[in-house]
Design a protein around this motif. Structure first.
Motif, PDB file in Angstrom:
ATOM      1  N   ALA A 149       5.596  22.143   4.471  1.00 23.46           N
ATOM      2  CA  ALA A 149       6.159  22.825   3.337  1.00 23.46           C
ATOM      3  C   ALA A 149       7.173  24.007   3.763  1.00 23.46           C
ATOM      4  N   GLY A 150       8.548  23.887   3.424  1.00 25.36           N
ATOM      5  CA  GLY A 150       9.401  24.858   3.608  1.00 25.36           C
ATOM      6  C   GLY A 150      10.138  24.712   5.313  1.00 25.36           C
ATOM      7  N   ALA A 151       9.693  23.500   6.013  1.00 28.04           N
ATOM      8  CA  ALA A 151      10.292  23.218   7.191  1.00 28.04           C
ATOM      9  C   ALA A 151      10.633  21.517   7.305  1.00 28.04           C
ATOM     10  N   GLY A 152      11.334  21.445   8.367  1.00 23.35           N
ATOM     11  CA  GLY A 152      11.721  20.033   8.459  1.00 23.35           C
ATOM     12  C   GLY A 152      10.449  19.001   8.658  1.00 23.35           C
ATOM     13  N   GLY A 153      10.479  17.789   8.712  1.00 25.92           N
ATOM     14  CA  GLY A 153       9.882  16.859   9.232  1.00 25.92           C
ATOM     15  C   GLY A 153       9.940  15.828  10.045  1.00 25.92           C
ATOM     16  N   ALA A 154       9.204  14.712   9.955  1.00 22.34           N
ATOM     17  CA  ALA A 154       9.544  13.554  10.827  1.00 22.34           C
ATOM     18  C   ALA A 154       9.128  12.264  10.181  1.00 22.34           C
ATOM     19  N   SER A 155       9.759  11.141  10.451  1.00 27.66           N
ATOM     20  CA  SER A 155       9.475   9.861   9.787  1.00 27.66           C
ATOM     21  C   SER A 155       9.535   8.885  10.753  1.00 27.66           C
ATOM     22  N   SER A 156       8.783   7.764  10.545  1.00 30.09           N
ATOM     23  CA  SER A 156       8.786   6.474  11.507  1.00 30.09           C
ATOM     24  C   SER A 156       8.821   5.265  10.788  1.00 30.09           C
ATOM     25  N   ASN A 157       9.120   4.158  11.318  1.00 30.01           N
ATOM     26  CA  ASN A 157       9.347   2.799  10.665  1.00 30.01           C
ATOM     27  C   ASN A 157       8.876   1.806  11.750  1.00 30.01           C
ATOM     28  N   ILE A 158       7.957   0.798  11.443  1.00 29.13           N
ATOM     29  CA  ILE A 158       7.279  -0.012  12.411  1.00 29.13           C
ATOM     30  C   ILE A 158       7.359  -1.282  11.706  1.00 29.13           C
ATOM     31  N   LEU A 159       7.960  -2.245  12.398  1.00 36.60           N
ATOM     32  CA  LEU A 159       8.164  -3.698  11.860  1.00 36.60           C
ATOM     33  C   LEU A 159       7.318  -4.556  13.154  1.00 36.60           C
ATOM     34  N   GLY A 160       6.507  -5.526  12.409  1.00 35.44           N
ATOM     35  CA  GLY A 160       5.915  -6.202  13.253  1.00 35.44           C
ATOM     36  C   GLY A 160       5.482  -7.754  12.799  1.00 35.44           C
ATOM     37  N   LEU A 161       5.474  -8.698  13.780  1.00 30.48           N
ATOM     38  CA  LEU A 161       5.070 -10.149  13.298  1.00 30.48           C
ATOM     39  C   LEU A 161       3.807 -10.455  14.152  1.00 30.48           C
ATOM     40  N   SER A 162       2.836 -10.863  13.496  1.00 38.26           N
ATOM     41  CA  SER A 162       1.500 -11.047  14.068  1.00 38.26           C
ATOM     42  C   SER A 162       1.095 -12.678  14.139  1.00 38.26           C
ATOM     43  N   LEU A 163       0.604 -13.223  14.954  1.00 34.97           N
ATOM     44  CA  LEU A 163      -0.264 -14.553  14.890  1.00 34.97           C
ATOM     45  C   LEU A 163      -1.670 -14.394  15.036  1.00 34.97           C
TER      46      LEU A 163
ATOM     47  N   ASN B 136       0.951  -1.274  -0.133  1.00 31.66           N
ATOM     48  CA  ASN B 136       0.017  -0.035   0.011  1.00 31.66           C
ATOM     49  C   ASN B 136       0.814   1.230  -0.216  1.00 31.66           C
ATOM     50  N   ALA B 137       0.503   2.221  -0.807  1.00 28.02           N
ATOM     51  CA  ALA B 137       1.185   3.396  -0.738  1.00 28.02           C
ATOM     52  C   ALA B 137       0.330   4.687  -0.647  1.00 28.02           C
ATOM     53  N   GLY B 138       0.475   5.694  -0.028  1.00 30.46           N
ATOM     54  CA  GLY B 138      -0.502   6.633   0.068  1.00 30.46           C
ATOM     55  C   GLY B 138       0.385   8.070   0.076  1.00 30.46           C
ATOM     56  N   TRP B 139      -0.427   9.189  -0.365  1.00 31.15           N
ATOM     57  CA  TRP B 139       0.225  10.423  -0.242  1.00 31.15           C
ATOM     58  C   TRP B 139      -0.883  11.364   0.104  1.00 31.15           C
ATOM     59  N   ARG B 140      -0.756  12.631   1.046  1.00 30.77           N
ATOM     60  CA  ARG B 140      -1.836  13.478   1.287  1.00 30.77           C
ATOM     61  C   ARG B 140      -1.325  14.622   1.530  1.00 30.77           C
ATOM     62  N   LYS B 141      -2.072  15.673   1.092  1.00 30.17           N
ATOM     63  CA  LYS B 141      -1.440  17.192   1.233  1.00 30.17           C
ATOM     64  C   LYS B 141      -2.611  17.826   1.803  1.00 30.17           C
ATOM     65  N   ASN B 142      -2.575  18.547   3.094  1.00 26.68           N
ATOM     66  CA  ASN B 142      -3.567  19.164   3.585  1.00 26.68           C
ATOM     67  C   ASN B 142      -3.202  20.624   3.288  1.00 26.68           C
ATOM     68  N   ARG B 143      -4.251  21.284   2.609  1.00 26.28           N
ATOM     69  CA  ARG B 143      -3.793  22.624   2.130  1.00 26.28           C
ATOM     70  C   ARG B 143      -4.659  23.478   3.152  1.00 26.28           C
ATOM     71  N   THR B 144      -3.507  24.064   4.124  1.00 24.34           N
ATOM     72  CA  THR B 144      -4.104  25.035   5.076  1.00 24.34           C
ATOM     73  C   THR B 144      -2.966  26.209   5.097  1.00 24.34           C
ATOM     74  N   VAL B 145      -2.742  27.131   6.199  1.00 24.01           N
ATOM     75  CA  VAL B 145      -1.906  28.032   6.138  1.00 24.01           C
ATOM     76  C   VAL B 145      -0.346  27.564   5.752  1.00 24.01           C
ATOM     77  N   THR B 146      -0.178  26.526   6.280  1.00 21.41           N
ATOM     78  CA  THR B 146       1.343  26.010   5.898  1.00 21.41           C
ATOM     79  C   THR B 146       0.829  24.448   5.415  1.00 21.41           C
ATOM     80  N   ASP B 147       1.010  24.289   4.317  1.00 20.37           N
ATOM     81  CA  ASP B 147       0.542  22.892   3.552  1.00 20.37           C
ATOM     82  C   ASP B 147       1.412  21.786   4.285  1.00 20.37           C
ATOM     83  N   GLU B 148       0.734  20.815   4.668  1.00 22.07           N
ATOM     84  CA  GLU B 148       1.164  19.635   5.425  1.00 22.07           C
ATOM     85  C   GLU B 148       1.256  18.466   4.435  1.00 22.07           C
ATOM     86  N   VAL B 149       2.461  17.885   4.261  1.00 23.67           N
ATOM     87  CA  VAL B 149       2.354  16.491   3.310  1.00 23.67           C
ATOM     88  C   VAL B 149       2.643  15.267   4.227  1.00 23.67           C
TER      89      VAL B 149
END
Length: 93
Positions: A72-86, A29-42
């Motif tokens: 837009a125009g500023a830094g951001g954050a990222s995360s990674n989640i790895l899991g194993l489920s039964l 699954n791949a997703g992209w989203r941009k919220n258009r506010t005073v400062t656009d958030e991607v």
């Protein structure tokens, strides 16, 4: 918070599923989203998992999720989640 109003959003999502065998499959699954506010958030996300049926009711699933979020125009954050489920599924439960 705000005093009400609305946010315009541009969004795209893609899903790909492939059966590797009668008992095993993988999904991307791949997703992209941009919220258009005073400062656009991607935000972006990529979700990959593999599932193997062990029996009629039991399955095992390995999963990886990567997300990024920024303004837009500023830094951001990222995360990674790895899991194993039964997983146990019983429809009459």
């Amino acid at each position: 918070g705000g005093m009400g109003g609305f946010v315009m959003t541009d969004q795209a999502d893609v899903r790909w599923s492939y059966y590797l065998s009668e008992y095993s499959r993988t999904v991307i699954n791949a997703g992209w989203r941009k919220n258009r506010t005073v400062t656009d958030e991607v935000s972006r996300s990529t979700d990959i998992w593999w599932q193997r049926d062990l029996s009629l009711f039991w399955m095992v699933r390995a999963h990886w999720l990567h997300r990024t979020r920024g303004v837009a125009g500023a830094g951001g954050a990222s995360s990674n989640i790895l899991g194993l489920s039964l997983v146990y599924t019983y429809s009459d439960f």
